[in-house]
Scaffold this motif. Structure first.
Motif, PDB file in Angstrom:
ATOM      1  N   TYR A  45      -6.725 -22.597  27.570  1.00 21.89           N
ATOM      2  CA  TYR A  45      -5.446 -22.013  27.164  1.00 21.89           C
ATOM      3  C   TYR A  45      -4.802 -22.892  26.102  1.00 21.89           C
ATOM      4  O   TYR A  45      -4.820 -24.114  26.219  1.00 21.89           O
ATOM      5  CB  TYR A  45      -4.497 -21.906  28.357  1.00 21.89           C
ATOM      6  N   GLY A  46      -4.232 -22.261  25.076  1.00 22.47           N
ATOM      7  CA  GLY A  46      -3.513 -22.998  24.047  1.00 22.47           C
ATOM      8  C   GLY A  46      -2.076 -23.249  24.464  1.00 22.47           C
ATOM      9  O   GLY A  46      -1.490 -22.449  25.192  1.00 22.47           O
ATOM     10  N   ASP A  47      -1.510 -24.350  24.000  1.00 23.76           N
ATOM     11  CA  ASP A  47      -0.124 -24.676  24.348  1.00 23.76           C
ATOM     12  C   ASP A  47       0.873 -23.752  23.672  1.00 23.76           C
ATOM     13  O   ASP A  47       1.871 -23.366  24.279  1.00 23.76           O
ATOM     14  CB  ASP A  47       0.191 -26.127  23.964  1.00 23.76           C
ATOM     15  N   THR A  48       0.613 -23.399  22.417  1.00 24.29           N
ATOM     16  CA  THR A  48       1.615 -22.640  21.662  1.00 24.29           C
ATOM     17  C   THR A  48       1.154 -21.271  21.192  1.00 24.29           C
ATOM     18  O   THR A  48       1.978 -20.440  20.822  1.00 24.29           O
ATOM     19  CB  THR A  48       2.068 -23.437  20.426  1.00 24.29           C
ATOM     20  N   GLN A  49      -0.151 -21.029  21.175  1.00 24.18           N
ATOM     21  CA  GLN A  49      -0.651 -19.735  20.706  1.00 24.18           C
ATOM     22  C   GLN A  49      -1.945 -19.386  21.427  1.00 24.18           C
ATOM     23  O   GLN A  49      -2.580 -20.250  22.022  1.00 24.18           O
ATOM     24  CB  GLN A  49      -0.855 -19.735  19.195  1.00 24.18           C
ATOM     25  N   ARG A  73      -1.559 -17.445  27.290  1.00 23.99           N
ATOM     26  CA  ARG A  73      -0.640 -17.895  28.343  1.00 23.99           C
ATOM     27  C   ARG A  73       0.494 -16.876  28.383  1.00 23.99           C
ATOM     28  O   ARG A  73       0.781 -16.223  27.372  1.00 23.99           O
ATOM     29  CB  ARG A  73      -0.057 -19.267  28.023  1.00 23.99           C
ATOM     30  N   GLN A 107       2.773 -15.670  25.282  1.00 18.53           N
ATOM     31  CA  GLN A 107       2.135 -15.776  23.964  1.00 18.53           C
ATOM     32  C   GLN A 107       1.842 -14.380  23.428  1.00 18.53           C
ATOM     33  O   GLN A 107       1.697 -13.424  24.194  1.00 18.53           O
ATOM     34  CB  GLN A 107       0.858 -16.600  24.036  1.00 18.53           C
ATOM     35  N   ASP A 162      -0.656 -14.896  32.334  1.00 22.65           N
ATOM     36  CA  ASP A 162      -1.865 -15.498  31.758  1.00 22.65           C
ATOM     37  C   ASP A 162      -2.952 -14.433  31.733  1.00 22.65           C
ATOM     38  O   ASP A 162      -3.166 -13.736  32.737  1.00 22.65           O
ATOM     39  CB  ASP A 162      -2.322 -16.701  32.579  1.00 22.65           C
TER      40      ASP A 162
END
Length: 113
Positions: free
Chosen positions: A12-16, A36, A39, A91
């Motif tokens: 999983y990406g933190d921001t995108q 996530r 997003q 998610d």
């Protein structure tokens, strides 16, 4: 034979969202997009038809002015040049099937919109 898993080694990406090509051959390109909650991929289109399947989670999927809540197992097919967007309600893992003439680079470019 080519093997890939949409649910193994998920990152999983933190921001995108994280876009991972899983299979590319002369017929198709199969891509995993991991979101996530919260997003999104902003409104965009492609010249080619696409198929989108929700593998896991829940996605608010926009097609033009219409909104659809898609859940695991749901699949939609869009013709080329149809504006659409995705917003993760939880998610989620999404399978994107591209036409052989389309590119993974174009999909990555959507995150820059």
């Amino acid at each position: 034979m080519t093997y890939a898993s949409f649910t193994a080694d998920v990152v999983y990406g933190d921001t995108q969202p994280v876009i991972t090509p899983l299979i590319t051959n002369e017929f198709t390109k199969e891509i995993r997009i991991v979101f996530r909650i919260g997003q999104s991929m902003k409104a965009h289109k492609t010249s080619f038809p696409i198929t989108v399947m929700i593998v896991q989670g829940r996605i608010d999927f926009g097609v033009g002015e219409e909104r659809y809540e898609l859940v695991a197992g749901d699949v939609v097919a869009l013709e080329g040049n149809v504006i659409h967007d995705l917003n993760a309600l939880e998610d989620s893992i999404v399978r994107l099937s591209l036409h052989k003439g389309d590119s993974v680079a174009r999909v990555n470019g959507v995150l820059k919109l």
